[in-house]
Design a protein around this motif. Structure first.
Motif, PDB file in Angstrom:
ATOM      1  N   ARG A 138       0.833  -1.210   0.000  1.00 58.28           N
ATOM      2  CA  ARG A 138       0.000   0.000   0.000  1.00 58.28           C
ATOM      3  C   ARG A 138       0.870   1.263   0.000  1.00 58.28           C
ATOM      4  O   ARG A 138       0.542   2.242  -0.652  1.00 58.28           O
ATOM      5  N   GLN A 139       1.964   1.221   0.757  1.00 63.27           N
ATOM      6  CA  GLN A 139       2.815   2.405   0.922  1.00 63.27           C
ATOM      7  C   GLN A 139       3.864   2.561  -0.179  1.00 63.27           C
ATOM      8  O   GLN A 139       4.087   3.659  -0.662  1.00 63.27           O
ATOM      9  N   THR A 140       4.536   1.475  -0.519  1.00 65.93           N
ATOM     10  CA  THR A 140       5.645   1.489  -1.483  1.00 65.93           C
ATOM     11  C   THR A 140       5.470   0.303  -2.424  1.00 65.93           C
ATOM     12  O   THR A 140       6.080  -0.746  -2.224  1.00 65.93           O
ATOM     13  N   PRO A 141       4.633   0.443  -3.427  1.00 68.77           N
ATOM     14  CA  PRO A 141       4.315  -0.699  -4.286  1.00 68.77           C
ATOM     15  C   PRO A 141       5.539  -1.315  -4.976  1.00 68.77           C
ATOM     16  O   PRO A 141       6.374  -0.605  -5.529  1.00 68.77           O
ATOM     17  N   ALA A 142       5.624  -2.627  -4.906  1.00 70.30           N
ATOM     18  CA  ALA A 142       6.661  -3.377  -5.615  1.00 70.30           C
ATOM     19  C   ALA A 142       6.149  -3.688  -7.017  1.00 70.30           C
ATOM     20  O   ALA A 142       4.954  -3.591  -7.295  1.00 70.30           O
ATOM     21  N   ASP A 143       7.061  -4.089  -7.891  1.00 73.82           N
ATOM     22  CA  ASP A 143       6.694  -4.462  -9.257  1.00 73.82           C
ATOM     23  C   ASP A 143       6.242  -5.919  -9.336  1.00 73.82           C
ATOM     24  O   ASP A 143       5.535  -6.298 -10.266  1.00 73.82           O
ATOM     25  N   LEU A 144       6.672  -6.737  -8.363  1.00 75.79           N
ATOM     26  CA  LEU A 144       6.300  -8.151  -8.310  1.00 75.79           C
ATOM     27  C   LEU A 144       6.511  -8.624  -6.873  1.00 75.79           C
ATOM     28  O   LEU A 144       7.428  -8.156  -6.197  1.00 75.79           O
ATOM     29  N   ILE A 145       5.672  -9.564  -6.433  1.00 73.46           N
ATOM     30  CA  ILE A 145       5.802 -10.112  -5.084  1.00 73.46           C
ATOM     31  C   ILE A 145       6.037 -11.615  -5.177  1.00 73.46           C
ATOM     32  O   ILE A 145       5.294 -12.327  -5.864  1.00 73.46           O
ATOM     33  N   ILE A 146       7.083 -12.083  -4.500  1.00 78.06           N
ATOM     34  CA  ILE A 146       7.312 -13.513  -4.319  1.00 78.06           C
ATOM     35  C   ILE A 146       6.777 -13.835  -2.932  1.00 78.06           C
ATOM     36  O   ILE A 146       7.230 -13.272  -1.937  1.00 78.06           O
ATOM     37  N   LEU A 147       5.789 -14.724  -2.876  1.00 83.14           N
ATOM     38  CA  LEU A 147       5.008 -14.914  -1.658  1.00 83.14           C
ATOM     39  C   LEU A 147       5.008 -16.376  -1.217  1.00 83.14           C
ATOM     40  O   LEU A 147       4.558 -17.253  -1.953  1.00 83.14           O
ATOM     41  N   ASP A 148       5.515 -16.604  -0.006  1.00 86.07           N
ATOM     42  CA  ASP A 148       5.457 -17.945   0.593  1.00 86.07           C
ATOM     43  C   ASP A 148       4.032 -18.178   1.092  1.00 86.07           C
ATOM     44  O   ASP A 148       3.341 -17.229   1.486  1.00 86.07           O
ATOM     45  N   ILE A 149       3.592 -19.422   1.094  1.00 90.15           N
ATOM     46  CA  ILE A 149       2.244 -19.721   1.583  1.00 90.15           C
ATOM     47  C   ILE A 149       2.236 -19.898   3.092  1.00 90.15           C
ATOM     48  O   ILE A 149       1.345 -19.419   3.780  1.00 90.15           O
ATOM     49  N   ILE A 198      -0.494 -14.643   8.710  1.00 87.17           N
ATOM     50  CA  ILE A 198      -1.610 -15.061   7.863  1.00 87.17           C
ATOM     51  C   ILE A 198      -1.020 -15.831   6.690  1.00 87.17           C
ATOM     52  O   ILE A 198       0.118 -15.585   6.295  1.00 87.17           O
ATOM     53  N   SER A 199      -1.777 -16.744   6.148  1.00 88.66           N
ATOM     54  CA  SER A 199      -1.241 -17.564   5.063  1.00 88.66           C
ATOM     55  C   SER A 199      -0.992 -16.726   3.816  1.00 88.66           C
ATOM     56  O   SER A 199      -1.583 -15.655   3.635  1.00 88.66           O
ATOM     57  N   GLY A 200      -0.123 -17.223   2.968  1.00 91.30           N
ATOM     58  CA  GLY A 200       0.126 -16.565   1.696  1.00 91.30           C
ATOM     59  C   GLY A 200      -1.132 -16.508   0.847  1.00 91.30           C
ATOM     60  O   GLY A 200      -1.359 -15.546   0.116  1.00 91.30           O
ATOM     61  N   PHE A 201      -1.984 -17.544   0.944  1.00 93.56           N
ATOM     62  CA  PHE A 201      -3.248 -17.531   0.212  1.00 93.56           C
ATOM     63  C   PHE A 201      -4.110 -16.349   0.658  1.00 93.56           C
ATOM     64  O   PHE A 201      -4.643 -15.608  -0.160  1.00 93.56           O
ATOM     65  N   GLU A 202      -4.248 -16.179   1.976  1.00 93.21           N
ATOM     66  CA  GLU A 202      -5.050 -15.075   2.496  1.00 93.21           C
ATOM     67  C   GLU A 202      -4.403 -13.730   2.161  1.00 93.21           C
ATOM     68  O   GLU A 202      -5.095 -12.766   1.831  1.00 93.21           O
ATOM     69  N   THR A 203      -3.082 -13.664   2.227  1.00 95.35           N
ATOM     70  CA  THR A 203      -2.372 -12.431   1.865  1.00 95.35           C
ATOM     71  C   THR A 203      -2.680 -12.064   0.420  1.00 95.35           C
ATOM     72  O   THR A 203      -2.968 -10.903   0.105  1.00 95.35           O
ATOM     73  N   CYS A 204      -2.637 -13.049  -0.472  1.00 95.84           N
ATOM     74  CA  CYS A 204      -2.915 -12.806  -1.885  1.00 95.84           C
ATOM     75  C   CYS A 204      -4.360 -12.346  -2.087  1.00 95.84           C
ATOM     76  O   CYS A 204      -4.616 -11.408  -2.850  1.00 95.84           O
ATOM     77  N   LYS A 205      -5.306 -12.976  -1.404  1.00 98.15           N
ATOM     78  CA  LYS A 205      -6.713 -12.561  -1.514  1.00 98.15           C
ATOM     79  C   LYS A 205      -6.886 -11.103  -1.103  1.00 98.15           C
ATOM     80  O   LYS A 205      -7.566 -10.340  -1.781  1.00 98.15           O
ATOM     81  N   GLN A 206      -6.275 -10.730   0.031  1.00 95.96           N
ATOM     82  CA  GLN A 206      -6.385  -9.349   0.498  1.00 95.96           C
ATOM     83  C   GLN A 206      -5.671  -8.384  -0.453  1.00 95.96           C
ATOM     84  O   GLN A 206      -6.150  -7.277  -0.701  1.00 95.96           O
ATOM     85  N   LEU A 207      -4.548  -8.808  -0.971  1.00 89.34           N
ATOM     86  CA  LEU A 207      -3.779  -7.995  -1.913  1.00 89.34           C
ATOM     87  C   LEU A 207      -4.609  -7.683  -3.154  1.00 89.34           C
ATOM     88  O   LEU A 207      -4.599  -6.553  -3.664  1.00 89.34           O
ATOM     89  N   ARG A 208      -5.330  -8.666  -3.650  1.00 92.90           N
ATOM     90  CA  ARG A 208      -6.127  -8.493  -4.870  1.00 92.90           C
ATOM     91  C   ARG A 208      -7.276  -7.512  -4.687  1.00 92.90           C
ATOM     92  O   ARG A 208      -7.848  -7.031  -5.663  1.00 92.90           O
TER      93      ARG A 208
END
Length: 143
Positions: free
Chosen positions: A42-53, A58-68
């Motif tokens: 939200r503060q400093t957007p990256a160009d791509l995120i490598i995300l562990d599950i 919180i799980s990577g799945f939940e992180t991805c859902k919130q991110l979207r």
């Protein structure tokens, strides 16, 4: 220079990714929590995120859902979970790729480059008329 956010709770894995990605010319930020990654994006957007599950908060799945809910940043899941259902769920909730641990750092870097290349803006193709032709790439107009 593209900026990659690495969200991984294992320092050795994060160090390997940082070394490989910086060697390819990317800048990196490493965080170990999903909530911190959401705030960072939200503060400093990256160009791509490598995300562990398997993150500790919180799980990577939940992180991805919130991110979207607020971002279309490309996401590459990196996980020890190798079941087909995990890969399918990861892709269906919005990931662009899914890599299973153990992994090749060079392959991950290549996948990052491929995703970013696919996401790059394409040149605008201008309509031409019978009297003149516009070549936006060369910045030329031919009459």
């Amino acid at each position: 220079m593209p900026h990659i956010l690495i969200v991984e709770d294992e320092a050795a894995i994060a160090d390997t990714l940082i070394f490989a990605l910086q060697g390819e010319g990317f800048t990196t930020t490493w965080l170990s929590l999903g909530a911190a990654a959401l705030e960072h994006q939200r503060q400093t957007p990256a160009d791509l995120i490598i995300l562990d599950i398997g993150l500790p908060d919180i799980s990577g799945f939940e992180t991805c859902k919130q991110l979207r809910r607020f971002s279309e940043v490309p996401v590459l899941f990196l996980s020890a979970r190798d079941a087909e259902i995990d890969r399918v769920v990861g892709l269906e909730i919005g990931a662009d790729d899914y890599v299973v641990k153990p992994f090749s750092p060079r392959e991950v870097a290549a996948r990052v480059r491929a995703i970013l290349k696919r996401m790059a803006p394409r040149p605008v193709v201008e309509a031409s008329s019978t009297l003149f032709r516009i070549d936006a790439e060369r910045v030329q107009i031919t009459y």
